[in-house]
Scaffold this active site. Structure first.
Site, mmCIF file in Angstrom:
data_model
loop_
_atom_site.group_PDB
_atom_site.id
_atom_site.type_symbol
_atom_site.label_atom_id
_atom_site.label_comp_id
_atom_site.label_asym_id
_atom_site.label_seq_id
_atom_site.Cartn_x
_atom_site.Cartn_y
_atom_site.Cartn_z
ATOM 1 N N SER A 147 0.856 -1.186 0.000
ATOM 2 C CA SER A 147 0.000 0.000 0.000
ATOM 3 C C SER A 147 0.888 1.230 0.000
ATOM 4 O O SER A 147 2.010 1.197 0.525
ATOM 5 C CB SER A 147 -0.892 0.011 1.247
ATOM 6 O OG SER A 147 -1.510 1.273 1.429
ATOM 7 N N TYR A 160 -1.502 -0.498 10.366
ATOM 8 C CA TYR A 160 -1.579 -0.976 8.981
ATOM 9 C C TYR A 160 -0.403 -0.457 8.168
ATOM 10 O O TYR A 160 0.274 -1.217 7.458
ATOM 11 C CB TYR A 160 -2.908 -0.520 8.381
ATOM 12 C CG TYR A 160 -3.079 -0.834 6.914
ATOM 13 C CD1 TYR A 160 -3.357 -2.126 6.492
ATOM 14 C CD2 TYR A 160 -2.985 0.169 5.949
ATOM 15 C CE1 TYR A 160 -3.534 -2.426 5.142
ATOM 16 C CE2 TYR A 160 -3.160 -0.116 4.604
ATOM 17 C CZ TYR A 160 -3.436 -1.404 4.207
ATOM 18 O OH TYR A 160 -3.606 -1.696 2.878
ATOM 19 N N LYS A 164 2.635 -2.581 6.406
ATOM 20 C CA LYS A 164 2.888 -2.523 4.962
ATOM 21 C C LYS A 164 4.299 -2.023 4.672
ATOM 22 O O LYS A 164 4.943 -2.474 3.706
ATOM 23 C CB LYS A 164 1.851 -1.637 4.272
ATOM 24 C CG LYS A 164 0.453 -2.243 4.244
ATOM 25 C CD LYS A 164 0.404 -3.570 3.490
ATOM 26 C CE LYS A 164 -1.026 -4.032 3.249
ATOM 27 N NZ LYS A 164 -1.089 -5.323 2.538
#
Length: 266
Positions: A147, A160, A164
Site C-alpha cells: 500500500s 496498517y 505494509k
C-alpha cells in the site's frame, strides 16, 4: 476484467496462488492470470464468495477457503497448485487490511499484533511454503501487494501502514536472499475502487489526482501480471507505486481539497 495482452499466454502452463482472491484486486488478478494461461488457486475466507469467484473463471481455477494466517489453509492451497501443474510458479500475497486502527501510542497492542500478523507475518508464511514446496527447486515469482500507506504516514492507520512498510522491506530482503531463481517484488496501490474503500468519496478524491480518476482493480492486476511474467525477468526487490499520482500531490492536497469543498484559506 482487464484485456489479455497481445501475446496472450504469458503464464501458459504455470500455476499461481492468489490470496484474498474472492473479490477486488485478488479476483481481478486471478482472472487475468487465468486468461494468460495459468491455473490459479484462489484463497479467501468467505467460502461462498470464493466458490462463485472460481466458478466465474472456470476450469482454470481452484478455490481454497480459509484464513491466510492458518497453516492448514497454506498447506491445502499449495497442495492444490502442485496437483494442477506439479509446481508453484507464482505467488501473489494480496490478502490484507487494517484491523481497528488509530494512533500507535494509544491502540491496544492486540490490534497492533493483528495488523502485523495479517499484513506481514502471513505473507512470509506463504513465501516460506512456496519456497520449500516448489520454488527452491524450480524458481518462481512472488508479488506482495502492499500500500502507499507503507510509503507515507496516513492518519489513524499507524498499525496498517507500519505493517505494509515492513512488507516492502521484507520484499527487498527476500529478493536478496532468494535470487537469482526467485524474483520478489511488490506493488503499492493507492485508492482502488473495491469493497474495502467503499466509504471513500471517489469523485472528490479523483479530482485532486493528476490522473483524474480512482484506481481500478485491473490497474493492479496488470502490474501483477508484468511482475509475474518473463517481461520483468531482470526486476527484483522493487516496488511499483500505482496511485494515480497520489504521493506526488504532497504539498498540493491542501489547495485541492479547498477547491473541492470550499474550505479554508491558502
Amino acid at each position: 476484467m482487464a484485456a489479455a495482452s497481445p501475446d496472450k499466454g504469458q503464464l501458459q502452463g504455470r500455476s499461481a496462488i492468489v490470496t484474498g482472491a474472492s473479490r477486488g484486486i485478488g479476483l481481478a488478478t486471478a482472472r487475468l492470470f487465468a486468461a494468460e494461461g495459468a491455473h490459479v488457486v484462489l484463497v479467501g475466507r468467505d467460502a461462498g464468495r470464493l466458490d462463485a469467484a472460481a466458478a466465474s473463471i472456470g476450469a482454470a481455477a481452484t478455490a481454497v477457503a480459509g484464513s491466510v494466517e492458518d497453516t492448514d489453509t497454506i498447506a491445502r492451497a499449495t497442495d492444490a497448485a502442485l496437483a494442477a501443474t506439479g509446481r508453484i510458479d507464482v505467488l501473489i500475497n494480496n490478502a490484507g487490511g487494517p484491523p481497528p486502527d488509530g494512533p500507535l501510542v494509544a491502540m491496544p497492542m492486540r490490534d497492533f499484533d493483528a495488523a502485523l500478523s495479517l499484513n506481514l507475518r502471513a505473507p512470509l508464511l506463504w513465501i516460506r511454503a512456496a519456497w520449500a514446496r516448489s520454488m527452491r527447486e524450480h524458481g518462481g515469482a512472488i508479488v506482495n501487494i502492499a500500500s502507499i500507506g507503507g510509503l507515507s504516514a496516513p492518519r489513524a492507520m499507524g498499525a496498517y501502514a507500519t505493517a505494509k512498510a515492513g512488507l516492502l522491506h521484507m520484499t527487498r530482503m527476500l529478493a536478496a536472499e532468494l535470487g537469482p531463481a526467485i524474483r520478489v517484488n511488490a506493488i503499492a496501490p493507492g485508492v482502488v475502487r473495491t469493497d474495502a474503500t467503499a466509504a471513500v468519496d471517489y469523485d472528490a478524491f479523483a479530482r485532486i489526482l493528476p490522473m483524474g480518476r480512482i484506481g481500478e482493480a485491473d490497474d493492479i492486476a496488470d502490474a501483477a501480471l508484468f511482475l509475474a511474467s518473463a517481461r520483468s525477468g531482470w526486476i527484483t526487490g522493487e516496488t511499483i507505486t500505482i496511485d494515480g499520482g497520489t504521493l506526488i500531490q504532497t504539498g498540493r492536497l491542501k489547495r485541492g481539497w479547498q477547491d473541492d469543498y470550499g474550505k479554508g484559506e491558502d
